[in-house]
Design a protein around this motif. Sequence first.
Motif, PDB file in Angstrom:
ATOM      1  N   PHE A 119      -0.269   7.147 -10.997  1.00 53.75           N
ATOM      2  CA  PHE A 119      -0.960   5.998 -10.599  1.00 53.75           C
ATOM      3  C   PHE A 119      -2.137   5.863 -11.584  1.00 53.75           C
ATOM      4  CE2 PHE A 119       0.542   7.112  -6.272  1.00 53.75           C
ATOM      5  CZ  PHE A 119       1.317   5.934  -6.146  1.00 53.75           C
ATOM      6  N   MET A 176      -6.525   1.883  -8.376  1.00 52.21           N
ATOM      7  CA  MET A 176      -5.338   2.051  -9.135  1.00 52.21           C
ATOM      8  C   MET A 176      -4.593   0.863  -9.060  1.00 52.21           C
ATOM      9  SD  MET A 176      -5.835   4.917 -10.985  1.00 52.21           S
ATOM     10  CE  MET A 176      -6.956   6.101 -10.516  1.00 52.21           C
ATOM     11  N   SER A 226       1.190   6.607  -0.421  1.00 50.18           N
ATOM     12  CA  SER A 226       0.217   5.683  -0.446  1.00 50.18           C
ATOM     13  C   SER A 226      -0.506   5.258  -1.634  1.00 50.18           C
ATOM     14  CB  SER A 226      -0.996   6.056   0.465  1.00 50.18           C
ATOM     15  OG  SER A 226      -0.474   6.493   1.773  1.00 50.18           O
ATOM     16  N   LEU A 227      -0.980   4.351  -1.830  1.00 47.82           N
ATOM     17  CA  LEU A 227      -1.111   3.672  -3.374  1.00 47.82           C
ATOM     18  C   LEU A 227      -2.722   4.219  -3.075  1.00 47.82           C
ATOM     19  CD1 LEU A 227       0.601   0.510  -3.594  1.00 47.82           C
ATOM     20  CD2 LEU A 227       1.362   2.632  -4.682  1.00 47.82           C
ATOM     21  N   PRO A 228      -3.235   4.822  -4.342  1.00 48.82           N
ATOM     22  CA  PRO A 228      -4.607   5.084  -4.142  1.00 48.82           C
ATOM     23  C   PRO A 228      -5.746   3.787  -4.645  1.00 48.82           C
ATOM     24  CG  PRO A 228      -3.508   6.033  -6.086  1.00 48.82           C
ATOM     25  CD  PRO A 228      -2.711   5.373  -5.399  1.00 48.82           C
ATOM     26  N   THR A 229      -6.830   3.911  -3.849  1.00 48.05           N
ATOM     27  CA  THR A 229      -7.660   2.758  -4.302  1.00 48.05           C
ATOM     28  C   THR A 229      -8.141   2.825  -5.814  1.00 48.05           C
ATOM     29  OG1 THR A 229      -9.504   4.026  -3.396  1.00 48.05           O
ATOM     30  CG2 THR A 229      -8.494   2.364  -2.104  1.00 48.05           C
ATOM     31  N   GLY A 236       0.699  -1.220  -0.037  1.00 51.33           N
ATOM     32  CA  GLY A 236      -0.087   0.045  -0.039  1.00 51.33           C
ATOM     33  C   GLY A 236       0.772   1.382  -0.179  1.00 51.33           C
TER      34      GLY A 236
END
Length: 150
Positions: free
Chosen positions: A82, A123, A118-121, A56
């Motif tokens: 992303f 994507m 943080s990895l976005p939801t 994440g």
Amino acid sequence: MTFIHKFTRRKNLLPLTGALMMFVASCAPKYNPTPAPDRLLPEIQTGAATFSASGGVVENFYLNFKSLGNVPIEEYGIVYAFLPDTTAVNLVIGSSYPTAKFKNAPRIGANTETFNISLPTGMHALSYRAYAKVVGGEVRYAPNRINKTY
């Protein structure tokens, strides 16, 4: 002094004046401009990013300077996006894509910086490449881009 005597005296001065002028001209510094060095811009490669073990989060971005060039570097880092998939996008700074600017002075070889992005939801891909902006505003991009699916 007669006219002929004055004329003769001036006539003898002409060769002396000419010789003096040639001597002064030969002593004057010659104009020999030194050509300005060519502008050598940095050469940069994108390195693999690392993700945190828990997932994440992008922990670190890496890049590699093959050459720093001879033009001062104002800013360098990674431009990234992303994406829902690994679609190719035009990753350039100053566009809608964010940048991860490195804080340390650039150096030849590996450069790394911790960012914890943080990895976005929604994507599922990360596309990124390195850049270096030099004094004067010119930007050099790494010839390679990395796409990661997560």
